[in-house]
Scaffold this motif. Structure first.
Motif, PDB file in Angstrom:
ATOM      1  N   HIS A  42      -2.227  -4.545   8.358  1.00 45.86           N
ATOM      2  CA  HIS A  42      -1.700  -5.797   7.823  1.00 45.86           C
ATOM      3  C   HIS A  42      -1.003  -5.605   6.473  1.00 45.86           C
ATOM      4  O   HIS A  42      -0.305  -6.509   6.002  1.00 45.86           O
ATOM      5  CB  HIS A  42      -2.834  -6.815   7.660  1.00 45.86           C
ATOM      6  N   PHE A  43      -1.188  -4.454   5.851  1.00 47.45           N
ATOM      7  CA  PHE A  43      -0.628  -4.239   4.523  1.00 47.45           C
ATOM      8  C   PHE A  43       0.780  -3.662   4.609  1.00 47.45           C
ATOM      9  O   PHE A  43       1.025  -2.705   5.352  1.00 47.45           O
ATOM     10  CB  PHE A  43      -1.510  -3.276   3.722  1.00 47.45           C
ATOM     11  N   PRO A  44       1.719  -4.229   3.859  1.00 49.71           N
ATOM     12  CA  PRO A  44       3.060  -3.651   3.810  1.00 49.71           C
ATOM     13  C   PRO A  44       2.996  -2.204   3.303  1.00 49.71           C
ATOM     14  O   PRO A  44       2.306  -1.926   2.319  1.00 49.71           O
ATOM     15  CB  PRO A  44       3.805  -4.547   2.809  1.00 49.71           C
ATOM     16  N   ARG A  45       3.700  -1.300   3.979  1.00 55.83           N
ATOM     17  CA  ARG A  45       3.723   0.102   3.575  1.00 55.83           C
ATOM     18  C   ARG A  45       4.843   0.323   2.572  1.00 55.83           C
ATOM     19  O   ARG A  45       6.009   0.127   2.876  1.00 55.83           O
ATOM     20  CB  ARG A  45       3.902   1.010   4.791  1.00 55.83           C
ATOM     21  N   GLN A  46       4.471   0.757   1.394  1.00 53.32           N
ATOM     22  CA  GLN A  46       5.435   0.958   0.319  1.00 53.32           C
ATOM     23  C   GLN A  46       5.852   2.415   0.154  1.00 53.32           C
ATOM     24  O   GLN A  46       6.585   2.750  -0.767  1.00 53.32           O
ATOM     25  CB  GLN A  46       4.836   0.453  -0.998  1.00 53.32           C
ATOM     26  N   GLY A  47       5.352   3.270   1.053  1.00 51.56           N
ATOM     27  CA  GLY A  47       5.742   4.675   0.993  1.00 51.56           C
ATOM     28  C   GLY A  47       4.613   5.585   1.425  1.00 51.56           C
ATOM     29  O   GLY A  47       3.471   5.153   1.633  1.00 51.56           O
ATOM     30  N   PHE A  48       4.944   6.855   1.598  1.00 55.10           N
ATOM     31  CA  PHE A  48       3.976   7.869   2.022  1.00 55.10           C
ATOM     32  C   PHE A  48       4.351   9.196   1.382  1.00 55.10           C
ATOM     33  O   PHE A  48       5.524   9.528   1.224  1.00 55.10           O
ATOM     34  CB  PHE A  48       3.995   8.025   3.547  1.00 55.10           C
ATOM     35  N   THR A  49       3.333   9.972   0.984  1.00 49.44           N
ATOM     36  CA  THR A  49       3.535  11.356   0.564  1.00 49.44           C
ATOM     37  C   THR A  49       2.398  12.198   1.115  1.00 49.44           C
ATOM     38  O   THR A  49       1.259  11.724   1.227  1.00 49.44           O
ATOM     39  CB  THR A  49       3.585  11.506  -0.976  1.00 49.44           C
ATOM     40  N   ASN A  50       2.697  13.436   1.513  1.00 46.40           N
ATOM     41  CA  ASN A  50       1.635  14.311   2.007  1.00 46.40           C
ATOM     42  C   ASN A  50       0.973  15.093   0.873  1.00 46.40           C
ATOM     43  O   ASN A  50       0.103  15.910   1.114  1.00 46.40           O
ATOM     44  CB  ASN A  50       2.175  15.287   3.063  1.00 46.40           C
ATOM     45  N   PHE A  77       0.821  -1.205   0.000  1.00 51.76           N
ATOM     46  CA  PHE A  77       0.000   0.000   0.000  1.00 51.76           C
ATOM     47  C   PHE A  77       0.858   1.259   0.000  1.00 51.76           C
ATOM     48  O   PHE A  77       1.834   1.357   0.751  1.00 51.76           O
ATOM     49  CB  PHE A  77      -0.915  -0.009   1.234  1.00 51.76           C
ATOM     50  N   VAL A  78       0.470   2.217  -0.852  1.00 51.47           N
ATOM     51  CA  VAL A  78       1.123   3.527  -0.873  1.00 51.47           C
ATOM     52  C   VAL A  78       0.185   4.512  -0.182  1.00 51.47           C
ATOM     53  O   VAL A  78      -0.939   4.738  -0.636  1.00 51.47           O
ATOM     54  CB  VAL A  78       1.422   3.987  -2.313  1.00 51.47           C
ATOM     55  N   ASN A  79       0.652   5.128   0.885  1.00 50.44           N
ATOM     56  CA  ASN A  79      -0.214   5.933   1.740  1.00 50.44           C
ATOM     57  C   ASN A  79      -0.036   7.438   1.496  1.00 50.44           C
ATOM     58  O   ASN A  79       0.982   7.893   0.961  1.00 50.44           O
ATOM     59  CB  ASN A  79       0.088   5.618   3.209  1.00 50.44           C
ATOM     60  N   TYR A  80      -1.056   8.184   1.900  1.00 48.37           N
ATOM     61  CA  TYR A  80      -1.013   9.653   1.947  1.00 48.37           C
ATOM     62  C   TYR A  80      -1.893  10.062   3.116  1.00 48.37           C
ATOM     63  O   TYR A  80      -2.338   9.204   3.897  1.00 48.37           O
ATOM     64  CB  TYR A  80      -1.475  10.270   0.616  1.00 48.37           C
ATOM     65  N   ASN A  81      -2.164  11.342   3.301  1.00 49.60           N
ATOM     66  CA  ASN A  81      -2.828  11.799   4.530  1.00 49.60           C
ATOM     67  C   ASN A  81      -4.168  11.130   4.794  1.00 49.60           C
ATOM     68  O   ASN A  81      -4.466  10.771   5.930  1.00 49.60           O
ATOM     69  CB  ASN A  81      -2.993  13.319   4.501  1.00 49.60           C
ATOM     70  N   ASP A  82      -5.010  10.996   3.780  1.00 50.12           N
ATOM     71  CA  ASP A  82      -6.313  10.347   3.959  1.00 50.12           C
ATOM     72  C   ASP A  82      -6.323   8.920   3.425  1.00 50.12           C
ATOM     73  O   ASP A  82      -7.388   8.305   3.309  1.00 50.12           O
ATOM     74  CB  ASP A  82      -7.406  11.158   3.238  1.00 50.12           C
ATOM     75  N   GLY A  83      -5.162   8.409   3.082  1.00 51.67           N
ATOM     76  CA  GLY A  83      -5.077   7.105   2.431  1.00 51.67           C
ATOM     77  C   GLY A  83      -5.626   5.970   3.254  1.00 51.67           C
ATOM     78  O   GLY A  83      -6.407   5.149   2.768  1.00 51.67           O
ATOM     79  N   ASN A  84      -5.229   5.882   4.512  1.00 45.92           N
ATOM     80  CA  ASN A  84      -5.692   4.789   5.364  1.00 45.92           C
ATOM     81  C   ASN A  84      -7.207   4.778   5.495  1.00 45.92           C
ATOM     82  O   ASN A  84      -7.851   3.724   5.388  1.00 45.92           O
ATOM     83  CB  ASN A  84      -5.070   4.911   6.762  1.00 45.92           C
ATOM     84  N   THR A  85      -7.779   5.955   5.723  1.00 51.11           N
ATOM     85  CA  THR A  85      -9.228   6.057   5.905  1.00 51.11           C
ATOM     86  C   THR A  85      -9.972   5.622   4.644  1.00 51.11           C
ATOM     87  O   THR A  85     -10.914   4.817   4.696  1.00 51.11           O
ATOM     88  CB  THR A  85      -9.618   7.503   6.261  1.00 51.11           C
ATOM     89  N   ASN A  86      -9.539   6.146   3.498  1.00 55.38           N
ATOM     90  CA  ASN A  86     -10.219   5.825   2.239  1.00 55.38           C
ATOM     91  C   ASN A  86     -10.051   4.357   1.863  1.00 55.38           C
ATOM     92  O   ASN A  86     -10.996   3.703   1.403  1.00 55.38           O
ATOM     93  CB  ASN A  86      -9.693   6.723   1.117  1.00 55.38           C
ATOM     94  N   ALA A  87      -8.848   3.837   2.052  1.00 54.95           N
ATOM     95  CA  ALA A  87      -8.610   2.436   1.711  1.00 54.95           C
ATOM     96  C   ALA A  87      -9.431   1.513   2.614  1.00 54.95           C
ATOM     97  O   ALA A  87      -9.991   0.504   2.157  1.00 54.95           O
ATOM     98  CB  ALA A  87      -7.125   2.116   1.826  1.00 54.95           C
ATOM     99  N   SER A  88      -9.520   1.844   3.898  1.00 53.49           N
ATOM    100  CA  SER A  88     -10.315   1.027   4.816  1.00 53.49           C
ATOM    101  C   SER A  88     -11.775   0.975   4.396  1.00 53.49           C
ATOM    102  O   SER A  88     -12.405  -0.092   4.409  1.00 53.49           O
ATOM    103  CB  SER A  88     -10.208   1.584   6.245  1.00 53.49           C
ATOM    104  N   LEU A  89     -12.329   2.109   4.004  1.00 54.06           N
ATOM    105  CA  LEU A  89     -13.732   2.154   3.570  1.00 54.06           C
ATOM    106  C   LEU A  89     -13.969   1.261   2.359  1.00 54.06           C
ATOM    107  O   LEU A  89     -14.932   0.483   2.313  1.00 54.06           O
ATOM    108  CB  LEU A  89     -14.125   3.598   3.237  1.00 54.06           C
ATOM    109  N   VAL A  90     -13.070   1.360   1.379  1.00 51.87           N
ATOM    110  CA  VAL A  90     -13.249   0.598   0.139  1.00 51.87           C
ATOM    111  C   VAL A  90     -13.028  -0.890   0.365  1.00 51.87           C
ATOM    112  O   VAL A  90     -13.824  -1.727  -0.090  1.00 51.87           O
ATOM    113  CB  VAL A  90     -12.283   1.134  -0.944  1.00 51.87           C
ATOM    114  N   LEU A  91     -11.979  -1.252   1.075  1.00 49.12           N
ATOM    115  CA  LEU A  91     -11.665  -2.674   1.268  1.00 49.12           C
ATOM    116  C   LEU A  91     -12.682  -3.359   2.184  1.00 49.12           C
ATOM    117  O   LEU A  91     -13.066  -4.509   1.938  1.00 49.12           O
ATOM    118  CB  LEU A  91     -10.251  -2.821   1.831  1.00 49.12           C
TER     119      LEU A  91
END
Length: 306
Positions: free
Chosen positions: A212-220, A185-199
Motif C-alpha cells: 500500500h505504500f508508494p515506492r520512492q526508490g530502491f537500492t541494493n 517508502f524507500v526500499n532495499y533488499n531487506d527493506g520490505n521485510t524489516n519495515a513490515s515487522l516494525v509497522l
C-alpha cells in the motif's frame, strides 16, 4: 639437497658474527657450524664468506643468502601460527556478512587486527543466500546472516540482536501510519521485510501490507538508502548499525517506537568443522562492545542452534 637447518645456522652466524657464539646458541660444535656453512656454499655453488682468520665478511651472494634466510624463517613462523587453531590471537579469519552488518563489523575487525597483528582478516560483503552457499563450499569459515535456511551441511546459531530503526527525514513531524503512507517508502533488499515487522508491531490492525505504500526508490546497497531519506524522498527501516555508521545520520532522524523490534543475526558455519578459538574471541568481543553500547550491559541471551 635443500636443508633449512643450513640456512638457520648461516643466519645465526651472520647475526652473531661469531662461529663460537653461533655454536653456543644452537647447541652445536664450532666444526659443526663450519660444516653447515660449507654445505650451504656447496648447495648454492657460491662462496658466502670472505674469511679473514677468525673474522669474516659477506660476499654479495652471502648477503643475498642472508636476506633469503630471514624471509624464509619469517614465512615459516607465519605459516606455523596460521595452523594453530588453539591460538586466539593469530591465524586467518575468513568472514562474510550482509552490508547492514559489515558497515560496523568490518571497521571493528580492522581495529581488532591492529591489536592482534598475528591475525589476518579476509572479509566479504554478500547477500544471505550467497553467504550460506559459500560457507558450505568452504570459501568462508563463518558467515553472519539475517536469515536462516535448511542445509544438511550448515549450522545456524543465533548470535546477536540489533534494533530496527524507522528512519524519516530530519524535518518530518508526522507520527501516524497515514503520514508515513503519504511520505512513501524507500526500499532495499531487506527493506520490505524489516519495515513490515516494525509497522505491524507498532500500528497493529492499521497496517496491512507494504504494497500500500508508494515506492520512492530502491537500492541494493543498504549503506546508501539513507541518502534518499535525507533528501526527503521517503522513509525506510534499517538496523541500528546502518544508522550509526551513515554519513547522513544528521540529515535524518529515528522515529520513537512504542514496541521495539529487533533483527536477529545468526552465525552460519559448517557442521563438520569446529571453529578455531580466534573466531569465538573476536565475535564475542564485538558482541560485548555492541551490548555495552546499546544497553550499557553485557548479559547475553541464550543462543540457539538450528
Amino acid at each position: 639437497m635443500f636443508n633449512a637447518q643450513y640456512f638457520r645456522t648461516y643466519m645465526m652466524l651472520v647475526e652473531t658474527g661469531s662461529f663460537t657464539q653461533t655454536a653456543r646458541k644452537l647447541d652445536m660444535t664450532q666444526p659443526g657450524v663450519s660444516q653447515h656453512v660449507r654445505k650451504l656454499e656447496e648447495y648454492l655453488g657460491r662462496s658466502l664468506l670472505n674469511r679473514h682468520g677468525r673474522r669474516f665478511s659477506l660476499t654479495d651472494p652471502g648477503r643475498r643468502a642472508y636476506d633469503y634466510a630471514v624471509k624464509l624463517f619469517a614465512e615459516h613462523e607465519h605459516f606455523r601460527h596460521s595452523l594453530d587453531d588453539d591460538s586466539p590471537d593469530s591465524g586467518e579469519c575468513r568472514i562474510a556478512s550482509p552490508g547492514s552488518v559489515g558497515l560496523m563489523f568490518y571497521p571493528f575487525l580492522l581495529g581488532y587486527q591492529q591489536m592482534h597483528p598475528g591475525l589476518t582478516v579476509n572479509y566479504s560483503f554478500a547477500f544471505n543466500h550467497e553467504i550460506a552457499q559459500d560457507v558450505a563450499a568452504g570459501r568462508y569459515d563463518i558467515g553472519i546472516v539475517t536469515e536462516t535456511s535448511k542445509h544438511p551441511d550448515l549450522r545456524f546459531e543465533a548470535w546477536h540482536q540489533e534494533p530496527l530503526c524507522l528512519v524519516v527525514p530530519a524535518d518530518f513531524t508526522g507520527t501516524t501510519l497515514g503520514e508515513l503512507l503519504a511520505l512513501g517508502f524507500v526500499n532495499y533488499n531487506d527493506g520490505n521485510t524489516n519495515a513490515s515487522l516494525v509497522l505491524r508491531s507498532n500500528f497493529g490492525s492499521e497496517f496491512r501490507s507494504m504494497s500500500h505504500f508508494p515506492r520512492q526508490g530502491f537500492t541494493n546497497e543498504v549503506g546508501q538508502v539513507l541518502d534518499a531519506v535525507a533528501r526527503g524522498l521517503g522513509f525506510t527501516v534499517v538496523s541500528r548499525p546502518v544508522l550509526e555508521t551513515s554519513p547522513w545520520q544528521r540529515q535524518v532522524k529515528e522515529m520513537t517506537l512504542d514496541q521495539p523490534v529487533y533483527e536477529t543475526l545468526h552465525l552460519v558455519s559448517r557442521t563438520d568443522v569446529e571453529l578455531p578459538k580466534r573466531y569465538r574471541q573476536l565475535l564475542e568481543s564485538f558482541r560485548q562492545q555492541r551490548l555495552n553500547s546499546l544497553y550499557g550491559y553485557s548479559e547475553l541471551p541464550t543462543l540457539e542452534t538450528t
